[in-house]
Design a protein around this motif. Structure first.
Motif, PDB file in Angstrom:
ATOM      1  N   LEU A 125     -46.932  37.434  59.578  1.00  0.00           N
ATOM      2  CA  LEU A 125     -46.269  37.822  60.811  1.00  0.00           C
ATOM      3  C   LEU A 125     -44.772  37.774  60.581  1.00  0.00           C
ATOM      4  CD1 LEU A 125     -48.317  35.693  63.388  1.00  0.00           C
ATOM      5  CD2 LEU A 125     -48.901  37.907  62.372  1.00  0.00           C
ATOM      6  N   LYS A 126     -44.072  38.751  61.092  1.00  0.00           N
ATOM      7  CA  LYS A 126     -42.642  38.856  60.855  1.00  0.00           C
ATOM      8  C   LYS A 126     -41.893  38.860  62.177  1.00  0.00           C
ATOM      9  CE  LYS A 126     -38.834  39.491  58.547  1.00  0.00           C
ATOM     10  NZ  LYS A 126     -38.262  38.402  57.736  1.00  0.00           N
ATOM     11  N   GLU A 127     -41.100  37.816  62.393  1.00  0.00           N
ATOM     12  CA  GLU A 127     -40.279  37.718  63.589  1.00  0.00           C
ATOM     13  C   GLU A 127     -38.903  38.309  63.331  1.00  0.00           C
ATOM     14  OE1 GLU A 127     -42.507  33.649  63.387  1.00  0.00           O
ATOM     15  OE2 GLU A 127     -41.460  34.998  62.002  1.00  0.00           O
ATOM     16  N   SER A 128     -38.306  38.818  64.385  1.00  0.00           N
ATOM     17  CA  SER A 128     -36.946  39.307  64.319  1.00  0.00           C
ATOM     18  C   SER A 128     -36.325  39.193  65.704  1.00  0.00           C
ATOM     19  CB  SER A 128     -36.884  40.749  63.818  1.00  0.00           C
ATOM     20  OG  SER A 128     -37.561  41.630  64.695  1.00  0.00           O
ATOM     21  N   GLY A 129     -35.021  39.310  65.765  1.00  0.00           N
ATOM     22  CA  GLY A 129     -34.318  39.336  67.034  1.00  0.00           C
ATOM     23  C   GLY A 129     -33.570  38.075  67.380  1.00  0.00           C
ATOM     24  N   GLY A 130     -33.724  37.038  66.584  1.00  0.00           N
ATOM     25  CA  GLY A 130     -32.986  35.819  66.846  1.00  0.00           C
ATOM     26  C   GLY A 130     -31.506  35.996  66.545  1.00  0.00           C
ATOM     27  N   ALA A 160     -48.891  34.096  70.513  1.00  0.00           N
ATOM     28  CA  ALA A 160     -48.125  33.014  71.107  1.00  0.00           C
ATOM     29  C   ALA A 160     -46.761  32.885  70.458  1.00  0.00           C
ATOM     30  CB  ALA A 160     -48.888  31.691  70.976  1.00  0.00           C
ATOM     31  N   TRP A 161     -45.859  32.302  71.209  1.00  0.00           N
ATOM     32  CA  TRP A 161     -44.555  31.899  70.703  1.00  0.00           C
ATOM     33  C   TRP A 161     -44.422  30.391  70.853  1.00  0.00           C
ATOM     34  CZ3 TRP A 161     -41.190  34.936  68.095  1.00  0.00           C
ATOM     35  CH2 TRP A 161     -41.334  36.310  68.217  1.00  0.00           C
ATOM     36  N   PHE A 162     -44.036  29.756  69.767  1.00  0.00           N
ATOM     37  CA  PHE A 162     -43.720  28.339  69.750  1.00  0.00           C
ATOM     38  C   PHE A 162     -42.250  28.171  69.412  1.00  0.00           C
ATOM     39  CE2 PHE A 162     -48.216  28.510  68.829  1.00  0.00           C
ATOM     40  CZ  PHE A 162     -48.758  27.399  69.464  1.00  0.00           C
ATOM     41  N   SER A 163     -41.712  27.033  69.757  1.00  0.00           N
ATOM     42  CA  SER A 163     -40.356  26.697  69.359  1.00  0.00           C
ATOM     43  C   SER A 163     -40.318  25.282  68.814  1.00  0.00           C
ATOM     44  CB  SER A 163     -39.378  26.837  70.538  1.00  0.00           C
ATOM     45  OG  SER A 163     -39.634  25.866  71.536  1.00  0.00           O
ATOM     46  N   GLN A 164     -39.369  25.064  67.932  1.00  0.00           N
ATOM     47  CA  GLN A 164     -39.173  23.723  67.407  1.00  0.00           C
ATOM     48  C   GLN A 164     -37.707  23.533  67.043  1.00  0.00           C
ATOM     49  OE1 GLN A 164     -41.683  22.512  64.108  1.00  0.00           O
ATOM     50  NE2 GLN A 164     -41.455  20.369  64.725  1.00  0.00           N
ATOM     51  N   MET A 178     -35.877  27.013  66.463  1.00  0.00           N
ATOM     52  CA  MET A 178     -36.552  28.020  65.677  1.00  0.00           C
ATOM     53  C   MET A 178     -37.769  28.484  66.464  1.00  0.00           C
ATOM     54  SD  MET A 178     -36.339  29.623  62.682  1.00  0.00           S
ATOM     55  CE  MET A 178     -35.527  28.528  61.502  1.00  0.00           C
ATOM     56  N   TYR A 179     -37.925  29.782  66.580  1.00  0.00           N
ATOM     57  CA  TYR A 179     -39.036  30.353  67.324  1.00  0.00           C
ATOM     58  C   TYR A 179     -40.027  30.981  66.361  1.00  0.00           C
ATOM     59  CZ  TYR A 179     -36.785  29.491  71.761  1.00  0.00           C
ATOM     60  OH  TYR A 179     -36.227  28.873  72.859  1.00  0.00           O
ATOM     61  N   GLN A 232     -42.711  33.104  59.912  1.00  0.00           N
ATOM     62  CA  GLN A 232     -41.744  32.219  59.276  1.00  0.00           C
ATOM     63  C   GLN A 232     -40.687  31.696  60.237  1.00  0.00           C
ATOM     64  OE1 GLN A 232     -40.404  34.747  56.009  1.00  0.00           O
ATOM     65  NE2 GLN A 232     -41.632  33.511  54.589  1.00  0.00           N
ATOM     66  N   GLY A 233     -40.556  32.320  61.367  1.00  0.00           N
ATOM     67  CA  GLY A 233     -39.632  31.857  62.375  1.00  0.00           C
ATOM     68  C   GLY A 233     -38.338  32.649  62.405  1.00  0.00           C
ATOM     69  N   THR A 234     -37.723  32.669  63.559  1.00  0.00           N
ATOM     70  CA  THR A 234     -36.408  33.255  63.737  1.00  0.00           C
ATOM     71  C   THR A 234     -35.579  32.298  64.582  1.00  0.00           C
ATOM     72  OG1 THR A 234     -35.214  35.262  64.449  1.00  0.00           O
ATOM     73  CG2 THR A 234     -37.097  34.593  65.790  1.00  0.00           C
ATOM     74  N   GLN A 235     -34.348  32.084  64.165  1.00  0.00           N
ATOM     75  CA  GLN A 235     -33.505  31.079  64.798  1.00  0.00           C
ATOM     76  C   GLN A 235     -32.829  31.643  66.041  1.00  0.00           C
ATOM     77  OE1 GLN A 235     -33.013  27.764  63.973  1.00  0.00           O
ATOM     78  NE2 GLN A 235     -31.748  27.610  65.836  1.00  0.00           N
ATOM     79  N   VAL A 236     -32.906  30.884  67.114  1.00  0.00           N
ATOM     80  CA  VAL A 236     -32.186  31.188  68.343  1.00  0.00           C
ATOM     81  C   VAL A 236     -31.205  30.054  68.593  1.00  0.00           C
ATOM     82  CG1 VAL A 236     -32.347  31.449  70.853  1.00  0.00           C
ATOM     83  CG2 VAL A 236     -34.028  32.560  69.359  1.00  0.00           C
TER      84      VAL A 236
END
Length: 126
Positions: free
Chosen positions: A4-9, A35-39, A93-94, A118-122
């Motif tokens: 899965l590839k996240e983008s937009g952070g 789902a979206w998780f954050s940490q 990180m989302y 892998q996550g994208t940073q917000v």
């Protein structure tokens, strides 16, 4: 191998908006809840939002209700998290996740998750 590839952070000032996208081209996408998780550093993983396979149900953490909206496009194997009125506390990180169910997501648990991004940073600044 499914990825899965996240983008937009990115970095945004408080009150601003971001749109996070998650692409899953290798997935039988409409068979999964998304789902979206954050940490954040030194904090527990939190469930942010989840959407069922057909988009019929959407679940949000109390902290983001009214500010975030989750969408999915099963023809494009994409899920979107629209984030409005961002707050400093949203900084994290989302992670996008494909799960067999939305159960336990709001508890921050990934026990039903089958694939993680892998996550994208917000980062939200004041």
């Amino acid at each position: 191998q499914v990825s899965l590839k996240e983008s937009g952070g990115g970095l945004v000032q408080a009150g601003g908006s971001l749109n996070l996208s998650c692409a899953a081209p290798e997935l039988h996408f409409d068979e999964y809840a998304m789902a979206w998780f954050s940490q954040a550093p030194e904090k527990e993983r939190e469930g942010v939002s989840c959407i069922t396979w057909n988009g019929d149900e959407k679940i949000y953490a109390d902290s983001v209700k009214g500010r975030f909206t989750i969408f999915r496009d099963n023809e494009k194997n994409t899920v979107l998290l629209q984030m409005n009125s961002l707050e400093v506390a949203d900084t994290a990180m989302y992670y996008c996740a494909a799960a067999s169910t939305c159960l336990d997501v709001m508890e921050g648990l990934g026990n039903w998750v089958e694939h993680w991004g892998q996550g994208t940073q917000v980062t939200v600044s004041s």
